[in-house]
Design a protein around this motif. Structure first.
Motif, short mmCIF file in Angstrom:
data_model
loop_
_atom_site.label_atom_id
_atom_site.label_comp_id
_atom_site.label_asym_id
_atom_site.label_seq_id
_atom_site.Cartn_x
_atom_site.Cartn_y
_atom_site.Cartn_z
N CYS A 1 82.30 2.85 106.82
CA CYS A 1 81.28 3.13 105.79
C CYS A 1 81.27 1.98 104.78
O CYS A 1 82.21 1.19 104.69
N ASP A 2 80.21 1.94 103.98
CA ASP A 2 80.09 0.91 102.96
C ASP A 2 81.10 1.14 101.84
O ASP A 2 81.78 2.17 101.77
N VAL A 3 81.15 0.16 100.93
CA VAL A 3 82.06 0.26 99.78
C VAL A 3 81.68 1.47 98.94
O VAL A 3 80.50 1.78 98.74
N ASN A 4 82.70 2.16 98.43
CA ASN A 4 82.54 3.36 97.61
C ASN A 4 81.91 4.52 98.40
O ASN A 4 81.36 5.45 97.81
N GLN A 5 81.99 4.45 99.73
CA GLN A 5 81.54 5.55 100.57
C GLN A 5 82.69 6.09 101.39
O GLN A 5 83.65 5.37 101.70
N VAL A 6 82.61 7.37 101.73
CA VAL A 6 83.61 8.01 102.59
C VAL A 6 82.87 8.75 103.70
O VAL A 6 81.69 9.11 103.57
N LEU A 7 83.58 8.95 104.79
CA LEU A 7 83.03 9.71 105.91
C LEU A 7 83.30 11.19 105.66
O LEU A 7 84.46 11.62 105.55
N THR A 8 82.26 11.98 105.54
CA THR A 8 82.41 13.40 105.25
C THR A 8 82.75 14.18 106.51
O THR A 8 82.72 13.65 107.62
N ASP B 1 84.66 27.23 84.90
CA ASP B 1 85.40 26.05 85.34
C ASP B 1 86.77 26.40 85.91
O ASP B 1 87.50 25.51 86.35
N CYS B 2 87.14 27.68 85.90
CA CYS B 2 88.41 28.08 86.51
C CYS B 2 88.38 27.77 88.01
O CYS B 2 87.36 27.94 88.67
N GLY B 3 89.51 27.32 88.55
CA GLY B 3 89.58 27.02 89.98
C GLY B 3 90.70 26.04 90.28
O GLY B 3 91.59 25.81 89.45
N GLU B 4 90.67 25.49 91.49
CA GLU B 4 91.68 24.53 91.94
C GLU B 4 91.07 23.14 91.97
O GLU B 4 89.99 22.93 92.54
N TYR B 5 91.79 22.19 91.37
CA TYR B 5 91.33 20.82 91.28
C TYR B 5 92.28 19.91 92.07
O TYR B 5 93.50 20.06 91.98
N VAL B 6 91.71 18.99 92.84
CA VAL B 6 92.48 18.07 93.67
C VAL B 6 91.99 16.65 93.40
O VAL B 6 90.78 16.39 93.39
N CYS B 7 92.96 15.74 93.16
CA CYS B 7 92.65 14.33 92.93
C CYS B 7 92.77 13.57 94.25
O CYS B 7 93.77 13.72 94.97
N CYS B 8 91.78 12.76 94.59
CA CYS B 8 91.77 12.01 95.84
C CYS B 8 91.56 10.52 95.56
O CYS B 8 90.75 10.16 94.70
N ALA B 9 92.32 9.69 96.28
CA ALA B 9 92.20 8.24 96.20
C ALA B 9 91.69 7.71 97.53
O ALA B 9 92.19 8.10 98.59
N VAL B 10 90.69 6.82 97.50
CA VAL B 10 90.06 6.28 98.70
C VAL B 10 90.58 4.86 98.93
O VAL B 10 90.54 4.02 98.03
N TYR B 11 91.08 4.61 100.18
CA TYR B 11 91.56 3.29 100.59
C TYR B 11 90.74 2.81 101.79
O TYR B 11 89.88 3.53 102.30
N ASP B 12 91.04 1.60 102.22
CA ASP B 12 90.34 1.06 103.38
C ASP B 12 90.64 1.88 104.64
O ASP B 12 89.78 2.02 105.51
N TYR B 13 91.85 2.42 104.75
CA TYR B 13 92.24 3.14 105.95
C TYR B 13 91.90 4.63 105.87
O TYR B 13 92.00 5.35 106.86
N GLY B 14 91.49 5.13 104.72
CA GLY B 14 91.21 6.56 104.57
C GLY B 14 91.40 6.99 103.13
O GLY B 14 91.18 6.21 102.19
N ARG B 15 91.85 8.23 102.95
CA ARG B 15 92.04 8.75 101.60
C ARG B 15 93.36 9.52 101.52
O ARG B 15 93.90 9.98 102.52
N PRO C 1 83.62 22.74 108.94
CA PRO C 1 84.79 23.11 108.14
C PRO C 1 85.68 21.91 107.85
O PRO C 1 85.66 20.90 108.56
N GLU C 2 86.47 22.03 106.79
CA GLU C 2 87.37 20.96 106.38
C GLU C 2 88.66 21.02 107.20
O GLU C 2 89.13 22.10 107.56
N VAL C 3 89.23 19.85 107.48
CA VAL C 3 90.52 19.75 108.16
C VAL C 3 91.58 19.56 107.09
O VAL C 3 91.49 18.63 106.29
N SER C 4 92.58 20.43 107.03
CA SER C 4 93.62 20.33 106.02
C SER C 4 94.65 19.30 106.44
O SER C 4 94.79 18.95 107.61
N GLY C 5 95.45 18.82 105.46
CA GLY C 5 96.51 17.86 105.74
C GLY C 5 96.02 16.43 105.58
O GLY C 5 94.87 16.16 105.28
N LEU C 6 96.93 15.46 105.77
CA LEU C 6 96.63 14.05 105.59
C LEU C 6 96.94 13.29 106.87
O LEU C 6 97.97 13.51 107.50
#
Length: 642
Positions: A192-199, A367-381, A217-222
């Motif tokens: 994908c292009d810069v600042n883009q991720v594959l959904t 705004d109550c809920g679960e929040y997750v921080c994600c970092a995007v790299y060249d190889y994935g996130r 559906p989302e795949v859990s884990g890294l």
């Protein structure tokens, strides 16, 4: 034992060494391994120290001629669950086994569900073999993940691992997964292009435009995992990466020969491994370095934070990385719905590479809920563990002990209102509702900015009739303004009270004179009727009656008057007043009427003196005569005197 070495060597080369080699080295190793497999198969076929347990399909006819006869012509080789080995049997007629089941011996011929690695989509005859016909797909090719394990009648479903950038070579009928039995499930690395991720829908999208709403559906884990690498191989084949070499199952009879064969096989395996290591040491080291250098981790300070509405809160996280991070974003999960938060989202601060923590400026209950921080790299996130945010607080709430207050005119009264506010209140007032409008009442000031629970009081030193009405308590905090239940303040209701202004309740008048009996009636609500009555022998006679339709006054003053008195009108009189609360009777007034006698009466002008006559009782000359006559008897005078 030969199969064990064969299978072990396959697993070692394919799953440990194979992924670490370059393409050239892998082709060389596979070529050597294929030749070794063919050689081993040839050795097995030439040597005859073992008995065939279950023959190949091409040999079934020969085994039938040896073991069976015309009485039981159907040959079968099935696994005996009691003996824990395969057994050859002949039966009169073969049975049809339903789909999803394989045939075994368990006292008699029986069916059991297929193993987890096989499936049987159609019914089959018991003489075709004991195991289910088709081996399930392992879903462990490059970039593949297991989507669904299938069943005893269906194959597994696979999907490409979008988390590390894999997409389908050929888009399947359902973009979320593919069916290997009827579709091409190959995956390729999609960039994908810069600042883009594959959904998870396999589309490239900018992070700050992610809505969190996806079809797949989302795949859990890294990271990508080899889901099927520990699955067992088919019971009659060994995988080489290019083809399958058929291996018949044998039973060992000669331990000496077995040991020699193991020695030869061990030497061959050692030579192959040494050759592979010498040919591609550099490639192996490079792959290992890349594989284990991905030590990017996002740390969180705590997994649960709590705040009140509209009070700023920071969700802290720390990025530990050895490579350049391209982008930081947060995801918010509320009741299964996922949305994306970036540095461009209104109402937040942070979520950047230099400052990955997230600050919510004015959080609300939603705004109550679960929040997750994600970092995007060249190889994935890489994503952090979830942080659960709890937001409490609302507009002030009230508790009123008494919603109805009744009091008397002129007395003090206090209205109480208990308030709970989180966040604390900034302003509290009392308001009165009257004629469709609210009027603010200046009451005692109170400092409520530092407390959640307090009581607010409205004090009226002297209750007046104009103070009656509907009162509300209003409280304001940073969330908003709310009001209490209605508190009704009114004058106390009571039955009528009657006061007759006659001295000592006794009147003495001459015949043909007039007499007035002044009286005052007080009642809340006002009276509806007033009646004067005269007592008789055990009964009472109504002399005067008035029905009052509506009177705005709670206090009325009247006079009961009798004119042209006659002696027979002497007697005991009383007043009766009624309102919606009840009926009240006044004290009786004694009226005495007699003929005029000069010695009986004094000529005093005020006619209030008392004269004592011989052989007579003391008499009052008259009732007060300075009252204006308001009422006259209802009946005509002739009837009153008759």
């Amino acid at each position: 034992m030969l199969q064990s070495y064969n299978f072990a060597l396959s697993v070692v080369l394919l799953n440990v060494i194979g992924p670490s080699l370059s393409n050239c080295s892998v082709n060389m190793a596979l070529g050597m391994w294929q030749k070794l497999q063919i050689f081993l198969a040839f050795v097995q076929s030439c040597s005859n120290p073992f008995d065939i347990v279950c023959p190949h399909k091409s040999h079934v006819q020969f085994r039938t001629q040896v073991h069976c006869n015309s009485t039981r012509p159907q040959y079968m080789c099935l696994y005996d669950e009691n003996k824990k080995q395969y057994t050859e049997v002949c039966v009169e007629e073969a049975e049809t086994q339903r789909e999803g089941y394989n045939t075994i011996l368990r006292g008699g011929i029986d069916g059991v569900p297929c193993s987890t690695n096989n499936y049987q989509p159609f019914s089959h005859s018991s003489n075709t073999g004991g195991s289910c016909a088709i081996v399930k797909t392992s879903c462990n090719d490059e970039g593949q993940l297991l989507y669904d394990d299938g069943s005893s009648t269906t194959d597994r479903s696979c999907r490409c691992d979008y988390r590390v950038g894999y997409d389908y070579v050929t888009v399947p009928s359902n973009k979320c997964f593919c069916k290997p039995a009827i579709e091409d499930c190959s995956c390729y690395m999609k960039y994908c292009d810069v600042n883009q991720v594959l959904t998870q829908d396999y589309k490239c999208a900018r992070v700050y435009k992610l809505t969190g709403i996806f079809d797949c559906p989302e795949v859990s884990g890294l990271g990508s995992k080899d889901i099927e690498k520990n699955k067992k191989m088919p019971s009659n084949a060994t995988k080489t990466g290019i083809f399958f070499v058929q291996i018949d199952y044998y039973q060992n009879k000669d331990k000496t020969y077995h040991g020699i064969l193991d020695l030869i096989l061990g030497i061959a395996i050692g030579m192959i491994i040494a050759s592979v290591v010498l040919l591609s040491t550099a490639d192996i080291l490079n792959v290992v370095r890349l594989k284990y250098s991905h030590n990017d981790v996002i740390h969180i300070v705590c997994n649960h934070v709590e705040t009140v509405v509209l009070c700023s809160i920071e969700l802290k996280c720390h990025l530990e990385s050895t490579r350049h991070c391209k982008f930081i974003y947060w995801t918010k999960r509320i009741n299964g719905d996922i949305s994306t938060i970036t540095s461009r989202t209104p109402g937040i601060h942070g979520s950047t590479v230099t400052y990955p923590s997230l600050t919510l400026d004015s959080p609300l209950i939603e705004d109550c809920g679960e929040y997750v921080c994600c970092a995007v790299y060249d190889y994935g996130r890489v994503c952090s563990p979830p942080i659960r945010l709890t937001v409490t607080g609302d507009v002030p709430s009230f508790s009123v002990d008494n919603e109805l207050h009744n009091t008397d005119i002129g007395k003090p009264v206090s209205l109480f209102c208990k308030i709970y506010a989180n966040p604390p209140c900034s302003n509290v007032v009392w308001k009165k509702y009257e004629d469709g409008q609210y009027t603010t009442i200046h009451s005692d000031s109170i400092d409520c900015s530092q407390t959640k629970y307090f009581t607010f009081t409205l004090n009226l030193d002297t209750f007046m009739e104009s103070d009656s009405g509907y009162y509300f308590c209003y409280a304001t905090n940073i969330v908003g303004t709310s009001k209490s239940k209605c508190i009704t303040l009114s004058e106390r209701k009571y039955a009528p009270t009657i006061e007759v202004d006659v001295d000592d309740n006794y009147c003495f008048n001459k015949i043909n004179e007039d007499v007035s009996m002044p009286y005052t009636v007080s009642a809340n609500p006002p009276c509806t009727s007033v009646v004067w009555k005269k007592k008789g022998d055990g009964t009472s006679t109504t002399i005067y009656s008035e029905k009052i339709a509506s009177s705005p006054s709670k206090h009325i003053t009247r006079s009961f008057k009798l004119v042209n008195l006659k002696e027979k009108q002497s007697g005991e009189y009383f007043c009766v007043a009624t309102n919606e609360v009840g009926t009240t009777k006044s004290q009786s007034v004694l009226l005495y009427v007699a003929e005029a006698e000069d010695d009986d009466f004094s000529s005093d002008e005020n006619r209030s003196t008392v004269t004592t006559l011989p052989h007579r009782r003391t008499r009052y000359h008259s009732c007060p005569s300075n009252w204006e006559t308001d009422y006259y008897p209802i009946k005509r005078r002739s009837r009153l005197l008759s």
